[in-house]
Design a protein around this motif. Structure first.
Motif, short mmCIF file in Angstrom:
data_model
loop_
_atom_site.label_atom_id
_atom_site.label_comp_id
_atom_site.label_asym_id
_atom_site.label_seq_id
_atom_site.Cartn_x
_atom_site.Cartn_y
_atom_site.Cartn_z
N PRO A 1 35.74 51.10 32.71
CA PRO A 1 36.46 50.32 33.72
C PRO A 1 37.85 50.90 33.98
O PRO A 1 38.26 51.87 33.34
N GLN B 1 33.26 55.63 37.39
CA GLN B 1 33.86 54.32 37.21
C GLN B 1 32.78 53.28 36.94
O GLN B 1 31.68 53.39 37.47
N SER B 2 33.13 52.28 36.14
CA SER B 2 32.18 51.19 35.90
C SER B 2 32.21 50.26 37.09
O SER B 2 32.94 49.28 37.09
N LEU B 3 31.40 50.58 38.08
CA LEU B 3 31.42 49.77 39.30
C LEU B 3 30.51 48.55 39.18
O LEU B 3 30.67 47.57 39.88
N MET B 4 29.53 48.66 38.29
CA MET B 4 28.52 47.59 38.20
C MET B 4 28.70 46.79 36.94
O MET B 4 29.01 47.34 35.88
N GLN B 5 28.41 45.52 37.06
CA GLN B 5 28.45 44.69 35.88
C GLN B 5 27.05 44.59 35.32
O GLN B 5 26.09 44.50 36.08
N ARG C 1 35.46 44.79 40.90
CA ARG C 1 35.61 45.99 40.11
C ARG C 1 35.93 47.21 40.94
O ARG C 1 36.80 48.00 40.59
N SER C 2 35.20 47.41 42.01
CA SER C 2 35.40 48.63 42.79
C SER C 2 36.83 48.73 43.31
O SER C 2 37.42 49.80 43.29
N SER D 1 39.42 47.46 41.90
CA SER D 1 40.37 47.60 40.79
C SER D 1 40.74 49.05 40.51
O SER D 1 41.79 49.32 39.94
N PHE D 2 39.89 49.99 40.92
CA PHE D 2 40.20 51.40 40.71
C PHE D 2 41.14 51.95 41.78
O PHE D 2 41.68 53.04 41.62
#
Lengths: 278, 216
Positions: free
Chosen positions: A51, A201-205, B154-155, B157-158
């Motif tokens: 993340p 990147q950790s795009l998925m949960q 999440r996406s 956040s980067f």
């Protein structure tokens, strides 16, 4: 012979072979992380996954510094190619790390920093097609720079959503550019004995609350990039940071060697001079 | 938000504020959106020609308008047009949540792609054109843990390279205008750094006797 760019002369081909033998191994690049690696193995593809704010890009700067610093300062004095896909590359940060790691007064270290930066090539890409074309065009650079040992890609997942939307309904066409990039990266790593570090990147949960596995960082891993990429990765490093930032500034990573299926945990802090392993 | 008051900028006295208010100009946005020549004439206001005139306010209520505005700005700046656009140094988007959150949720891939396209436009502006880009975002509650986290998922956040969390500071001896700013993400500084800001006076809050005692 790998290199297609005008190497007709037999002697040149042998010279090239001799120079290829000299490319750095993983163990030399970072002994803390890759102590168990066979130092005769060259040409690996590693994925840094995690993340945001977990230290992936910092790790890339650390590894870059280790490579470009002169041998007198504990570096490898080799060249690095840094491909930046999200306009994320921070030159100021890298320079700070180099300055802190170079000994001597500030007068001497400015030239020293410039010499280090002379071993770094930074390229920006705006789309996955652009990335593919860039990789192809970089083959001649790799060929012509025998001391270029490290190829960094920050990050490989930058175009994920845009590719998915542009590819229409067919998953194949959505993934096609990245698939070709993965295959070409493998070729570059294999033929030119390059070490490739790519961040994703950790795009998925993770859909289910699965808590098994060596660490919660790995448990959170949900592969979403194309199968071609999954296949070429030899090591996957999962980055995570402590939940409570107020009590701990220690970051951790779990290194998963996919060949031997072994896991190893490392802990580090990030200081002015970059990453320090604990 | 951004209500005009005395001392906000040089030349803005209490009398001036009252005068503007009587002409229907109450906030900073009202002032910069108004025809300043007209205002100056009507109010007999001799403003220090500068500060407020240098703020360009553009309205964009959906992602496509936003992308158009950013592309126009980039175009104007790259053509070296000698107008106000050419000297833009800071771009503020208030708020990015407003245009992006309608795109998210559900199975819409296109929504996320548009969000990432916006991210790319903002970054290109920052990197290639050399402006400072600042966006505001809201907080939402995590579905599972119930904890507060930045909105847009999440996406997103980067995307920002630096993130500052603003929180209301409550407690004995503290005025309602105090805020605590936390550095939660930075490419160069250690995170966790925090500072108190008084948004009433735009300075370090003056401590009341009781809280000063606590600090020691």
């Amino acid at each position: 012979m790998p290199c297609k760019n005008g190497l007709r002369n037999c002697t040149e081909k042998y010279q090239l072979l001799a120079r290829l033998e000299g490319r750095s191994s993983l163990k030399e690049i970072e002994p803390y992380l890759f102590a168990d690696e066979d130092s005769s193995v060259h040409g690996d593809i590693l994925e840094f996954h995690g993340p945001e704010g977990t230290g992936k890009t910092e790790m890339l700067y650390h590894l870059t510094a280790r490579c470009v610093l002169p041998k007198s300062e504990g570096g490898l004095e080799v060249e690095v190619l840094f491909i930046d896909t999200d306009y994320r590359f921070d030159m100021l940060r890298l320079v700070t790390i180099l300055e802190r790691r170079l000994s001597g007064g500030s007068g001497g270290s400015e030239d020293a920093v410039k010499r280090c930066l002379g071993r770094l090539f930074v390229v920006s890409c705006g789309s996955s097609t652009h990335l593919l074309l860039t990789l192809h065009s970089l083959e001649s650079t790799v060929c012509g720079h025998p001391s270029l040992c490290l190829l960094i890609l920050d990050s490989l997942s930058a175009f994920y959503w845009i590719d998915r939307a542009n590819g229409g309904e067919s998953v194949n066409s959505q993934e096609s550019a990245l698939k070709k990039c993965s295959q070409f990266l493998e070729k570059l790593a294999h033929e030119y004995r390059l070490v490739v570090f790519a961040t994703t990147q950790s795009l998925m949960q993770k859909a289910s609350a699965w808590t098994e596995g060596p660490s919660s960082a790995e448990a959170d891993y949900r592969p979403y990039l194309c199968k071609a990429w999954q296949r070429v990765v030899k090591h996957r490093l999962f980055f995570s940071r402590p939940e409570d930032l107020k009590t701990s500034n220690r970051f951790s990573l779990v290194s998963h060697n996919l060949k031997s299926n072994s896991f190893k945990k490392h802990v580090f802090i990030i200081g002015e001079s970059g990453i320090e392993f604990c | 938000m951004g209500v005009l008051r005395a001392g906000l900028c040089p030349g803005l006295t209490q009398d001036t504020v009252q005068l503007l208010r009587s002409r229907g100009i109450k906030t900073v946005v009202d002032l910069v959106s108004a025809d300043l020549e007209d205002v100056a004439q009507k109010c007999g206001l001799s403003y220090k020609a500068g500060a407020l005139q240098r703020i360009q306010v553009v309205r964009a209520f959906d992602i496509f308008q936003m992308l158009d505005v950013l592309q126009d700005l980039r175009g104007a700046m790259s053509q070296q047009v000698s107008s106000a656009s050419a000297t833009v140094k800071v771009v503020v988007v208030d708020s990015v949540t407003a245009v992006v959150s309608p795109l998210l949720g559900g199975q819409q891939r296109e929504g996320l792609a548009l969000m990432m396209q916006l991210a790319r436009e903002l970054k290109t502006l920052a990197r290639d054109v050399g402006v400072a880009v600042m966006v505001t975002n809201h907080m939402t509650r995590d579905r599972d843990s119930g904890k507060l986290k930045p909105a847009l998922g999440r996406s997103w956040s980067f995307v920002p390279s630096t993130r500052i969390l603003l929180d209301i500071e409550e407690g004995a001896g503290m005025s309602g205008s105090w805020r605590r700013a936390y550095l939660t993400k930075s490419p160069r500084l250690p995170t966790g750094f925090q500072e108190m800001v008084d948004i009433g006076t735009w300075g370090i809050p003056e401590q009341s006797p009781t809280s000063q005692g606590d600090q020691m």
